[in-house]
Design a protein around this motif. Structure first.
Motif, PDB file in Angstrom:
ATOM      1  N   ARG A 277       5.417  -5.329  17.158  1.00 40.93           N
ATOM      2  CA  ARG A 277       5.189  -3.870  17.244  1.00 40.93           C
ATOM      3  C   ARG A 277       4.560  -3.505  18.592  1.00 40.93           C
ATOM      4  O   ARG A 277       4.853  -2.454  19.162  1.00 40.93           O
ATOM      5  CB  ARG A 277       4.288  -3.429  16.082  1.00 40.93           C
ATOM      6  CG  ARG A 277       5.040  -3.495  14.757  1.00 40.93           C
ATOM      7  CD  ARG A 277       4.182  -3.046  13.597  1.00 40.93           C
ATOM      8  NE  ARG A 277       4.967  -3.006  12.368  1.00 40.93           N
ATOM      9  CZ  ARG A 277       4.473  -3.237  11.159  1.00 40.93           C
ATOM     10  NH1 ARG A 277       3.198  -3.531  11.002  1.00 40.93           N
ATOM     11  NH2 ARG A 277       5.253  -3.160  10.105  1.00 40.93           N
TER      12      ARG A 277
ATOM     13  N   ARG B 158       0.826  -1.208   0.000  1.00 41.78           N
ATOM     14  CA  ARG B 158       0.000   0.000   0.000  1.00 41.78           C
ATOM     15  C   ARG B 158       0.862   1.261   0.000  1.00 41.78           C
ATOM     16  O   ARG B 158       2.036   1.223   0.367  1.00 41.78           O
ATOM     17  CB  ARG B 158      -0.959   0.001   1.192  1.00 41.78           C
ATOM     18  CG  ARG B 158      -0.307  -0.023   2.554  1.00 41.78           C
ATOM     19  CD  ARG B 158      -1.366   0.106   3.633  1.00 41.78           C
ATOM     20  NE  ARG B 158      -0.876  -0.350   4.921  1.00 41.78           N
ATOM     21  CZ  ARG B 158      -1.468  -0.069   6.064  1.00 41.78           C
ATOM     22  NH1 ARG B 158      -2.565   0.657   6.090  1.00 41.78           N
ATOM     23  NH2 ARG B 158      -0.989  -0.524   7.213  1.00 41.78           N
TER      24      ARG B 158
ATOM     25  N   GLY C 293       1.658  -0.463  10.960  1.00 41.64           N
ATOM     26  CA  GLY C 293       2.011  -0.559   9.538  1.00 41.64           C
ATOM     27  C   GLY C 293       1.738   0.753   8.817  1.00 41.64           C
ATOM     28  O   GLY C 293       2.524   1.204   7.979  1.00 41.64           O
ATOM     29  N   ALA C 294       0.617   1.402   9.155  1.00 41.60           N
ATOM     30  CA  ALA C 294       0.243   2.662   8.494  1.00 41.60           C
ATOM     31  C   ALA C 294       1.236   3.764   8.848  1.00 41.60           C
ATOM     32  O   ALA C 294       1.606   4.591   8.001  1.00 41.60           O
ATOM     33  CB  ALA C 294      -1.167   3.056   8.914  1.00 41.60           C
TER      34      ALA C 294
ATOM     35  N   ARG D 294      -4.970  -1.675   3.908  1.00 44.28           N
ATOM     36  CA  ARG D 294      -4.535  -2.943   3.295  1.00 44.28           C
ATOM     37  C   ARG D 294      -5.659  -3.531   2.436  1.00 44.28           C
ATOM     38  O   ARG D 294      -5.407  -4.148   1.412  1.00 44.28           O
ATOM     39  CB  ARG D 294      -4.148  -3.947   4.377  1.00 44.28           C
ATOM     40  CG  ARG D 294      -2.939  -3.521   5.221  1.00 44.28           C
ATOM     41  CD  ARG D 294      -2.665  -4.563   6.287  1.00 44.28           C
ATOM     42  NE  ARG D 294      -1.537  -4.233   7.145  1.00 44.28           N
ATOM     43  CZ  ARG D 294      -1.637  -3.519   8.272  1.00 44.28           C
ATOM     44  NH1 ARG D 294      -2.803  -3.038   8.667  1.00 44.28           N
ATOM     45  NH2 ARG D 294      -0.561  -3.283   9.005  1.00 44.28           N
TER      46      ARG D 294
ATOM     47  N   PRO E  32       8.479  -7.117   9.074  1.00 46.78           N
ATOM     48  CA  PRO E  32       7.750  -8.212   8.408  1.00 46.78           C
ATOM     49  C   PRO E  32       8.678  -9.372   8.032  1.00 46.78           C
ATOM     50  O   PRO E  32       8.344 -10.539   8.249  1.00 46.78           O
ATOM     51  CB  PRO E  32       7.173  -7.529   7.148  1.00 46.78           C
ATOM     52  CG  PRO E  32       7.031  -6.086   7.543  1.00 46.78           C
ATOM     53  CD  PRO E  32       8.202  -5.804   8.441  1.00 46.78           C
TER      54      PRO E  32
ATOM     55  N   SER F  32       5.221   0.310   2.273  1.00 42.18           N
ATOM     56  CA  SER F  32       5.112  -0.390   3.554  1.00 42.18           C
ATOM     57  C   SER F  32       6.462  -0.946   4.023  1.00 42.18           C
ATOM     58  O   SER F  32       7.425  -1.022   3.263  1.00 42.18           O
ATOM     59  CB  SER F  32       4.036  -1.476   3.470  1.00 42.18           C
ATOM     60  OG  SER F  32       4.297  -2.349   2.430  1.00 42.18           O
ATOM     61  N   ALA F  33       6.475  -1.328   5.299  1.00 40.10           N
ATOM     62  CA  ALA F  33       7.716  -1.722   5.983  1.00 40.10           C
ATOM     63  C   ALA F  33       8.240  -3.073   5.501  1.00 40.10           C
ATOM     64  O   ALA F  33       7.518  -3.833   4.853  1.00 40.10           O
ATOM     65  CB  ALA F  33       7.426  -1.807   7.484  1.00 40.10           C
TER      66      ALA F  33
ATOM     67  N   ASN G 184      -1.121  -8.664   1.341  1.00 40.38           N
ATOM     68  CA  ASN G 184      -2.310  -8.043   1.937  1.00 40.38           C
ATOM     69  C   ASN G 184      -3.473  -7.924   0.958  1.00 40.38           C
ATOM     70  O   ASN G 184      -3.245  -7.876  -0.244  1.00 40.38           O
ATOM     71  CB  ASN G 184      -1.928  -6.643   2.450  1.00 40.38           C
ATOM     72  CG  ASN G 184      -1.315  -6.718   3.837  1.00 40.38           C
ATOM     73  OD1 ASN G 184      -1.823  -7.419   4.696  1.00 40.38           O
ATOM     74  ND2 ASN G 184      -0.217  -6.004   4.029  1.00 40.38           N
TER      75      ASN G 184
ATOM     76  N   LEU H 199       4.031 -10.170  13.564  1.00 37.76           N
ATOM     77  CA  LEU H 199       4.528  -8.816  13.298  1.00 37.76           C
ATOM     78  C   LEU H 199       3.841  -7.801  14.223  1.00 37.76           C
ATOM     79  O   LEU H 199       4.508  -6.960  14.852  1.00 37.76           O
ATOM     80  CB  LEU H 199       4.237  -8.490  11.818  1.00 37.76           C
ATOM     81  CG  LEU H 199       4.399  -7.065  11.350  1.00 37.76           C
ATOM     82  CD1 LEU H 199       5.839  -6.598  11.520  1.00 37.76           C
ATOM     83  CD2 LEU H 199       3.996  -6.945   9.870  1.00 37.76           C
TER      84      LEU H 199
ATOM     85  N   HIS I 113      -5.418  -8.578  10.670  1.00 41.95           N
ATOM     86  CA  HIS I 113      -4.218  -7.753  10.435  1.00 41.95           C
ATOM     87  C   HIS I 113      -4.649  -6.508   9.650  1.00 41.95           C
ATOM     88  O   HIS I 113      -4.418  -6.392   8.453  1.00 41.95           O
ATOM     89  CB  HIS I 113      -3.188  -8.586   9.653  1.00 41.95           C
ATOM     90  CG  HIS I 113      -1.918  -7.856   9.355  1.00 41.95           C
ATOM     91  ND1 HIS I 113      -1.122  -7.308  10.330  1.00 41.95           N
ATOM     92  CD2 HIS I 113      -1.300  -7.580   8.172  1.00 41.95           C
ATOM     93  CE1 HIS I 113      -0.062  -6.734   9.763  1.00 41.95           C
ATOM     94  NE2 HIS I 113      -0.159  -6.878   8.463  1.00 41.95           N
TER      95      HIS I 113
ATOM     96  N   THR J 149       4.249   3.188   6.763  1.00 41.43           N
ATOM     97  CA  THR J 149       3.963   3.466   5.350  1.00 41.43           C
ATOM     98  C   THR J 149       4.021   4.967   5.093  1.00 41.43           C
ATOM     99  O   THR J 149       4.543   5.425   4.077  1.00 41.43           O
ATOM    100  CB  THR J 149       2.577   2.889   4.975  1.00 41.43           C
ATOM    101  OG1 THR J 149       2.594   1.492   5.259  1.00 41.43           O
ATOM    102  CG2 THR J 149       2.266   3.081   3.507  1.00 41.43           C
TER     103      THR J 149
HETATM  104  O1  LIG Z   1       1.294  -2.081   6.535  1.00 38.97           O
HETATM  105  C1  LIG Z   1       1.325  -2.704   5.483  1.00 38.97           C
HETATM  106  O2  LIG Z   1       0.610  -2.394   4.515  1.00 38.97           O
HETATM  107  C2  LIG Z   1       2.281  -3.862   5.290  1.00 38.97           C
HETATM  108  C3  LIG Z   1       2.260  -4.880   6.374  1.00 38.97           C
HETATM  109  O3  LIG Z   1       0.999  -5.451   6.515  1.00 38.97           O
HETATM  110  C4  LIG Z   1       2.738  -4.310   7.683  1.00 38.97           C
HETATM  111  O4  LIG Z   1       2.002  -4.381   8.667  1.00 38.97           O
HETATM  112  O5  LIG Z   1       3.871  -3.818   7.731  1.00 38.97           O
END
Ligand SMILES: O=C(O)C[C@H](O)C(=O)O
Length: 308
Positions: free
Chosen positions: A151, A82, A214-215, A88, A229, A224-225, A120, A147, A175, A218
């Motif tokens: 975090r 993304r 994740g956001a 996602r 992951p 994205s990261a 995703n 993941l 997720h 991003t």
């Molecule tokens: O955040 C994302 O779009 C990618 C992955 O699912 C994440 O959590 O790093």
């Protein structure tokens, strides 16, 4: 132990690198559709072998699934990531077709493979693989909770001003930015509940920051990261390859567990040589149960967009 990683982008390459550095697999095949790309990444990674002290042989191939034959474990990272501001779930239109083709190709060449799905929207992609391949449910594993839990531990350690190695915690549920369920009531610092150290407000902030983990990345990275992951996937691969019987939250098909049916969503599972060896039903508070049901409703809504 042969492991295939499909998608040699940042997540796939980072995953291959961590698997190699942990030195438990004899062979990693990196596959990508972009001509020469996986070959290049594999060669670059192999040139770190003497520096990082691993003997795993990494090879790269351009879309040639015959080279993945007889893989024990395969990881699907293919598809598009993304961009900032996207969810996602918005990736479903492009990624569903890709994941369906990739999983069919993998199973054709490795009928006994265990698949780990990273693409995703991950819970829906995991469900799609159930619906479209002949693999048994214990061999289809969605990577998200490992993941999200990493975090969560990062955010808990930050709030506690404690070393991460002192902290334990788990995130279940979907997720997604809204669907994750960080289990704050179960989280501990060296066996002591974190609620002994942190106020309810601070814990709520930790949970909120975890859900948009994740956001947040991003937005910072423009895509994205990949490090966390990749490391999270390598942990699941190692648990299966080395028959570790470790517990991770993973997306798996539920048939009554957690009062849910016909859905793949993150719950704690035991990972060993057979893939998912057990779904661990842990007692949840009424509030956590309600959050889990809400999360499942979101995943089911996205599943409804699949053309099955
Ligand atoms: O955040 C994302 O779009 C990618 C992955 O699912 C994440 O959590 O790093």
């Amino acid at each position: 132990m042969k492991v295939t990683v499909v998608g040699a982008g940042a997540v796939g390459a980072s995953c291959a690198e961590y698997i190699a550095i942990k030195n438990f697999a004899s062979e990693v095949v990196l596959l990508d559709i972009k001509e020469g790309y996986a070959e290049g990444k594999a060669m670059d990674l192999m040139q770190t072998a003497s520096l990082n002290g691993f003997d795993t042989k990494i090879t790269g191939v351009t879309n040639d699934y015959s080279k993945t034959a007889n893989s024990d474990i395969a990881v699907i990272t293919s598809g598009i990531p993304r961009k900032p501001g996207m969810t996602r779930e918005e990736l479903i239109g492009i990624n569903a077709g890709i994941v369906k083709t990739v999983s069919a190709n993998l199973v054709e060449h490795s009928p006994n493979v265990t698949l780990i799905i990273v693409s995703n929207p991950m819970d829906t992609m995991t469900y799609l693989v159930h619906k479209t391949t002949s693999l048994p449910k214990h061999k289809i594993i969605g990577m998200g909770g490992a993941l999200d839990s990493a975090r969560f531990k990062y955010r808990l350690a930050e709030a506690l001003e404690a070393p991460i190695s002192d902290v334990d915690g788990m995130v279940i549920g979907g997720h997604s930015d809204t669907g994750m369920v960080p289990l704050t009531s179960h989280a501990t610092r060296n066996s002591i509940r974190v609620s002994e150290f942190l106020s309810d407000d601070r814990l709520e902030q930790v949970a909120a920051d975890t859900k948009v983990g994740g956001a947040t990345l991003t937005k910072l990275l423009g895509t994205s990261a990949w490090y966390a992951p990749g490391a999270a996937v390598s942990g699941l691969v190692q648990a299966i390859a080395c028959d570790q019987k470790k517990i991770f939250p993973c997306s798996t098909l539920l048939e009554g567990e957690y009062d849910l049916n016909d859905i793949c969503i993150g719950v704690p599972v035991v990972l060993g040589k057979n893939g998912i060896e057990k779904i661990v039903d842990i007692p949840l508070s009424d509030a956590e149960k309600a959050k889990m049901q809400e999360s499942a409703a979101g995943v089911k809504k996205t599943n409804g967009l699949l053309e099955l």
